[in-house]
Write a protein that holds these residues in place. Structure first.
Motif, PDB file in Angstrom:
ATOM      1  N   LEU A   1     103.875  16.606  44.997  1.00 19.70           N
ATOM      2  CA  LEU A   1     102.914  17.190  45.893  1.00 19.70           C
ATOM      3  C   LEU A   1     102.988  16.790  47.106  1.00 19.70           C
ATOM      4  O   LEU A   1     104.206  16.042  47.859  1.00 19.70           O
ATOM      5  CB  LEU A   1     101.374  16.382  45.230  1.00 19.70           C
ATOM      6  CG  LEU A   1     101.106  15.971  43.845  1.00 19.70           C
ATOM      7  CD1 LEU A   1      99.600  15.407  43.488  1.00 19.70           C
ATOM      8  CD2 LEU A   1     100.836  17.615  43.557  1.00 19.70           C
ATOM      9  N   SER A   2     102.335  17.311  48.174  1.00 15.69           N
ATOM     10  CA  SER A   2     102.100  17.435  49.791  1.00 15.69           C
ATOM     11  C   SER A   2     101.822  16.249  49.873  1.00 15.69           C
ATOM     12  O   SER A   2     100.845  15.416  48.974  1.00 15.69           O
ATOM     13  CB  SER A   2     101.386  18.487  50.305  1.00 15.69           C
ATOM     14  OG  SER A   2     101.577  19.627  50.107  1.00 15.69           O
ATOM     15  N   PRO A   3     102.504  15.303  51.365  1.00 10.41           N
ATOM     16  CA  PRO A   3     102.043  13.810  51.471  1.00 10.41           C
ATOM     17  C   PRO A   3     100.929  13.837  52.183  1.00 10.41           C
ATOM     18  O   PRO A   3     100.027  14.691  52.601  1.00 10.41           O
ATOM     19  CB  PRO A   3     102.855  13.043  52.601  1.00 10.41           C
ATOM     20  CG  PRO A   3     103.347  15.098  53.159  1.00 10.41           C
ATOM     21  CD  PRO A   3     103.535  15.711  52.219  1.00 10.41           C
ATOM     22  N   ASN A   4     100.374  12.310  51.003  1.00 12.41           N
ATOM     23  CA  ASN A   4      98.963  11.946  51.988  1.00 12.41           C
ATOM     24  C   ASN A   4      99.292  10.862  52.748  1.00 12.41           C
ATOM     25  O   ASN A   4      99.908   9.995  52.891  1.00 12.41           O
ATOM     26  CB  ASN A   4      98.173  11.319  50.446  1.00 12.41           C
ATOM     27  CG  ASN A   4      96.989  10.871  50.920  1.00 12.41           C
ATOM     28  OD1 ASN A   4      96.566  10.946  52.000  1.00 12.41           O
ATOM     29  ND2 ASN A   4      96.882   9.484  50.320  1.00 12.41           N
ATOM     30  N   PHE A   5      98.885  11.912  54.390  1.00 11.57           N
ATOM     31  CA  PHE A   5      98.891  10.987  55.347  1.00 11.57           C
ATOM     32  C   PHE A   5      98.469   9.901  55.870  1.00 11.57           C
ATOM     33  O   PHE A   5      97.609   9.559  56.715  1.00 11.57           O
ATOM     34  CB  PHE A   5      99.102  12.190  56.118  1.00 11.57           C
ATOM     35  CG  PHE A   5      99.837  12.917  56.825  1.00 11.57           C
ATOM     36  CD1 PHE A   5     101.167  12.978  57.010  1.00 11.57           C
ATOM     37  CD2 PHE A   5     100.399  14.315  56.504  1.00 11.57           C
ATOM     38  CE1 PHE A   5     102.441  12.878  56.987  1.00 11.57           C
ATOM     39  CE2 PHE A   5     101.125  14.872  56.152  1.00 11.57           C
ATOM     40  CZ  PHE A   5     102.162  14.207  56.516  1.00 11.57           C
ATOM     41  N   HIS A   6      97.468   9.413  54.828  1.00 12.39           N
ATOM     42  CA  HIS A   6      96.511   8.444  54.488  1.00 12.39           C
ATOM     43  C   HIS A   6      97.545   7.506  54.188  1.00 12.39           C
ATOM     44  O   HIS A   6      96.595   6.311  54.304  1.00 12.39           O
ATOM     45  CB  HIS A   6      95.016   8.470  53.809  1.00 12.39           C
ATOM     46  CG  HIS A   6      94.411   9.941  54.704  1.00 12.39           C
ATOM     47  ND1 HIS A   6      93.661   9.665  55.830  1.00 12.39           N
ATOM     48  CD2 HIS A   6      94.331  10.852  53.526  1.00 12.39           C
ATOM     49  CE1 HIS A   6      92.421  10.514  55.818  1.00 12.39           C
ATOM     50  NE2 HIS A   6      93.220  11.377  54.536  1.00 12.39           N
TER      51      HIS A   6
ATOM     52  N   LEU B   1     106.774  18.284  54.069  1.00 22.74           N
ATOM     53  CA  LEU B   1     105.190  18.517  54.196  1.00 22.74           C
ATOM     54  C   LEU B   1     105.152  19.054  52.584  1.00 22.74           C
ATOM     55  O   LEU B   1     103.964  19.883  52.002  1.00 22.74           O
ATOM     56  CB  LEU B   1     104.526  19.009  55.070  1.00 22.74           C
ATOM     57  CG  LEU B   1     104.473  19.059  56.564  1.00 22.74           C
ATOM     58  CD1 LEU B   1     104.167  19.987  57.794  1.00 22.74           C
ATOM     59  CD2 LEU B   1     103.972  17.379  56.620  1.00 22.74           C
TER      60      LEU B   1
END
Lengths: 474, 522
Positions: free
Chosen positions: B269-274, B314
């Protein structure tokens, strides 16, 4: 109409057609109810009037002016008025963006359309659109004050901020934008400019308490940004999912921006660099911030687009048109206008179908016809709709009201994690209106203590077995 | 050009005088320190088990043992009962074999030490590559530390680690491709010939060569473009040197093109920038964007490498480690130039002096010493690293109850993230899983069925019926446990804080709940 004029016209008409979207935002229902409450009582509510889990608890109705506006529009012309009004706001936001661009109309128009396309997921009938417009307006005022070297433009910012703070909590972005401009001026040793911007920022901050919730709104944006449950459970706060087609377009936009800025002979200024980095960080952190990146990046990119590249014929700088060509242009403009009108008519006409696809309309009818079923657990995304239909809810889109712990509990119930039954028992829930294919629906179907009393393609209603028998279609 | 000036400056730092031998032995270089720090971080204390966060290490070891025992590379599945005998691409067979050989002698500690060594080598090589490009130790240290922190997102004892190392090796080789040297024409294809048998990440290596070729075309260097094109062709051909030939490529492409799997498997999956690792990567992206914007001139090569790095990261969070290192690699010379011409020139000069000093401390004694001590420790049974499955991550007691008290060998549904542990622990007793995390093997349809069950969707029961499932080993806090507990057809046999065991009432027959329940809450 000249060719350039026609191009700009078609771009904006296309943008309007794109911006006309069905009013199916999950929060629309409670915004309208809140607006109705304010219009009826002439007071902004400070306690929760809609849920049974938090009834009477302190609630910061920070979007009260948006709620009132939306309710007023709805009274005037129903959802059609709402749809057209918010589409117009979106077009206006992009018009201010266009005004900041160079290389108009071709390069700027194409960049604008590309940028607009990637912001589509955040569009809709929702107060956030006010933030889109006001952020665009802020940037226009800031650029204008720098271009004209007239500080008096900045005087508009506190006035706009006073409006913004009553419309949507995104007002904090306005302060950040002024501070970024001030920081860039400071780095570039433009001390007078930096001083003017700092004063504008201070004045804008000073007007924030001019709202019914007073000083509480100082902390509100930080509370939202630092709330783990918001970031963990609410989709629009997630980072963009680049597997989705629309976000792939955004990825291309990022790559294009990087390549253009790295290779262009016109090097970015400190201000452009700071704004872009801020916009990129915000957009990658939460998809709902992508519009800010677009508002920042499009004018910067347009300044690096050679207009000659996009001109169809370099020898015709907007010269007066001959009659047949002018007629053709007028015909194209009318055609574009008709197409956009047709699109708007189609969206408005299919609003009911869109609501049926998005919300549990029939299941809510069922609940309204069986008022004695007691407290109802509902899916988070349907809370707003149920409020609009006059039903007290377990939870809805006002995540700030419910807080982290409760939202976490609500999600656990929805996922049927062990302990779901104790939570429902604790809140005295007798009925559940949930997605038919959810984990909770599967558990309730298996459970001996619950029975399904209504099901359609999308939703299901369950009641406890000790309830009075409910005769209903299944 | 600015970039070239930096590289010249780095090359110009000529060693004038070597320090005495004692100093070269006693004083570690930055590269030594990075190697030792990374190695120790993953061999001492909790770090060792941290690499076993993902249990698929388990089936990799068992597959390697099969290869060592039979001296053949498997072409069919032997771990599941639902697809036993079906064609399977054991495309990481070489990694599996090496790990199995280590496991025979040193158990999980050997496997973890090997992964820690690969990690240590990777980040040391990253530092050496970056510092050679920018000639500034301070910049290289900061960038490598950021890349290291960003990589924490996917640090597991799995074959992908070798792709990190080989990507760096390929980039180092590509940097020296010029109009004269022919060395890379055999070194790079050789790397790819190994890579294709270790991990599917070789696709990234091929993409890098393509990027270098495109950059050469854009910079109007046709001769260099031809060289890179030739290198690409040779390397691509070398990737066919695997037990499955070009069928493997088709399989990898099919897997990567599967929307069903790419949109649902966490690491794709796309990264979770949290999250922490992704935030650090975001910081690297911002620094690189600022660097490219501030640079007076940017080479297409560096720019395209950065674009590739950002895009791949991404698209899938698992690409962040490689992307972080490539970003650091691409921006380092530009950052060094910017720093050298900024108001922070003193910092820049300090970094350059550190680099010159470091070049003289080239004995590399410390890493060798640490490796010798650790290996000796393993040989003498110290079990350093003391690697064990993480108790909160694996259903040890519940699985033991299932296999030894209920006698289950087949017909068990368990989440795919536990399958590696189950294969590792019980395959020797004839246990076979329903599904595991080899999602490329199971395919889209079965993967969707699996999701129907774990997400407790309406079809869960049909899926379990079609797989002849009689037992379920599920998370103690899972939706599926709630569903099965509520169902009249299932009864809970065992539960603890990690997992619960449930059996089917209708089909279990004589294997009902035992009289003496072990620890845990029935």
């Amino acid at each position: 109409m000249s060719r350039k004029g026609l191009f700009g016209f078609v771009i904006f008409i296309g943008l309007f057609a794109l911006a006309v979207r069905p009013a199916v935002d999950p929060d629309l229902g409670w915004h309208l109810r809140s607006g109705e409450l304010i219009a009826g009582t002439h007071h902004v509510p400070h306690q929760d009037p809609f849920s049974f889990t938090y009834a009477g608890a302190p609630w910061t109705a920070h979007e009260w002016l948006s709620d009132l506006t939306m309710y007023g529009l709805w009274r005037l012309g129903g959802t059609a008025a709402l749809i057209l009004f918010f589409a117009a706001l979106i077009v206006l936001a992009f018009a201010f963006l266009y005004a900041r661009c160079e290389a108009r109309p071709y390069a700027a128009g194409l960049l604008l359309f590309w940028g607009a396309l990637v912001t589509v997921p955040s569009w809709g009938v929702r107060p956030q659109i006010f933030t889109l417009l006001l952020a665009s307006l802020f940037l226009w005022v800031l650029d204008r004050s720098l271009q004209t070297a007239r500080g008096r433009w900045l005087a508009w910012l506190p006035a706009l901020m006073a409006l913004w703070v009553n419309l949507h909590a995104g007002f904090a972005i306005g302060v950040v934008l002024i501070l970024l401009y001030a920081a860039a001026a400071l780095v570039e040793s433009k001390l007078y400019q930096a001083k003017q911007l700092a004063i504008a920022a201070a004045a804008s901050v000073a007007v924030i308490p001019l709202n019914p919730n007073g000083f509480r709104l100082f902390a509100y944006p930080f509370q939202t940004l630092l709330a783990p449950s918001m970031m963990q459970y609410i989709q629009e706060w997630f980072s963009p999912d680049f597997h989705r087609g629309i976000y792939r377009v955004f990825l291309l936009f990022i790559v294009f921006t990087l390549i253009v800025l790295a290779r262009s002979p016109r090097r970015p200024t400190v201000r452009e660099g700071l704004l872009l980095l801020f916009g990129l960080a915000a957009a990658l952190t939460s998809a709902r911030h992508i519009p800010f990146f677009v508002l920042i990046a499009v004018p910067i990119l347009s300044r690096r687009m050679p207009e000659s590249l996009f001109s169809i014929s370099s020898s015709s700088p907007d010269e007066p048109q001959k009659t047949p060509r002018a007629a053709l242009h007028t015909a194209i403009a009318v055609l574009a206008l008709c197409a956009a009108g047709l699109q708007a008519w189609s969206v408005i006409r299919h609003q009911t179908a869109a609501e049926l696809a998005e919300f549990p309309v029939a299941a809510t009818d069922f609940l309204q016809n069986h008022r004695g079923l007691g407290r109802t657990y509902n899916d988070y995304n349907w809370g707003g709709y149920l409020i609009a239909r006059g039903l007290p809810v377990f939870v809805d889109g006002r995540a700030d009201l419910y807080g982290d712990a409760f939202l976490h509990t609500a999600v656990r119930v929805n996922q049927a994690r062990p302990g779901w039954d104790l939570t429902l028992e604790h809140y005295g829930v007798r009925t559940a209106l949930i997605e038919r294919k959810s984990a909770l629906a599967t558990v309730l179907r298996e459970s001996s203590g619950w029975q399904s009393v209504f099901e359609d393609e999308r939703s299901a209603v369950f009641t406890r077995r000790d309830e009075k028998a409910v005769n209903a279609p299944k | 050009m600015a970039v070239i000036r930096t590289e010249e400056r780095a090359k110009a730092a000529v060693v004038t005088r070597h320090p005495p031998l004692w100093a070269r032995i006693a004083l570690p270089s930055v590269a030594d320190l990075i190697f030792v720090a990374v190695l120790l971080a993953f061999t001492v204390g909790q770090g060792a088990s941290g690499l076993l966060w993902d249990t698929s290490t388990g089936w990799h070891i068992r597959n390697g043992e099969t290869i060592l025992r039979t001296l053949t590379i498997p072409h069919v599945d032997s771990f599941s009962y639902t697809m036993a005998g079906q064609p399977w691409y054991a495309w990481e067979w070489l990694w599996d074999t090496v790990n199995a050989a280590l496991h025979v002698h040193f158990a999980l500690s050997g496997v973890v030490l090997f992964s820690a060594l690969v990690l240590g080598l990777t980040f040391t090589l990253a530092y050496l590559t970056i510092v050679r490009r920018c000639g500034n130790s301070l910049i290289a240290i900061v960038l490598v530390l950021l890349a290291l922190a960003a990589s924490s997102i996917h640090m597991l004892a799995r074959p992908h680690l070798v792709s990190w190392l080989l990507t760096l090796l390929v980039v180092r080789e590509l940097e020296v491709v010029d109009g004269v040297s022919r060395r890379s024409f055999w070194t790079v294809p050789l790397i790819f010939a190994c890579w294709t048998n270790l991990h599917g990440g070789f696709v990234m290596g091929l993409a890098l060569i393509a990027i270098y070729a495109i950059a050469a075309i854009l910079e109007r260097d046709r001769a260099l473009a031809k060289r890179f094109a030739g290198l690409f062709a040779l390397s691509a051909a070398a990737t066919a040197l695997n037990p499955y030939g070009f069928k493997l490529h088709a399989h990898v492409v099919r897997f990567l093109a599967s929307r069903t799997q790419m949109d649902r498997i966490d690491e794709f999956l796309s990264p979770n920038f949290h999250s922490f690792g992704a935030r650090v990567f975001l910081l690297l992206v911002l620094i690189s964007a600022a660097t490219f914007m501030a640079a007076r001139s940017v080479r297409w090569r560096d720019l395209l490498v950065a674009v590739l790095a950002i895009s791949t990261a991404l698209l899938a969070a698992r690409n962040i480690p490689v992307s972080a290192m490539l970003l650091a690699f691409a921006m380092a010379p530009l950052l060094s130039d910017w720093l050298g011409n900024s108001r922070f020139q003193r910092v820049s000069r300090l970094g350059e002096r550190m680099y010159e000093m470091e070049r003289r401390l080239n004995l590399r004694f410390m890493p060798a010493a640490v490796v010798i001590v650790l290996t000796a420790g393993l040989l003498w049974g110290w079990r350093l690293p003391n690697a064990k499955w993480i108790p909160q991550r694996v259903p040890a007691a519940a699985a033991d109850f299932l296999v030894h008290r209920l006698g289950a060998r087949e017909g068990v549904f368990a989440p795919d993230y536990w399958s590696g542990y189950l294969v590792y622990t019980y395959a020797g007793e004839g246990f076979r899983v329903a599904v595991d995390d080899r999602s490329d093997f199971y395919g889209d349809a079965r993967f969707r069925q699996y999701l129907d069950v774990v997400k407790a969707r309406p079809d869960w029961q049909q899926v379990l019926d079609s797989w002849n499932v009689r037992y379920a080993l599920v998370g103690a806090d899972s939706s599926l446990r709630s569903v099965l507990s509520a169902s009249p057809d299932w009864q809970e046999e065992y539960a603890d804080s990690v997992a619960a065991v449930l059996s089917r009432r209708k089909l279990t027959g004589g294997t009902s709940a035992p009289a003496n329940r072990p620890e845990g809450r029935p």
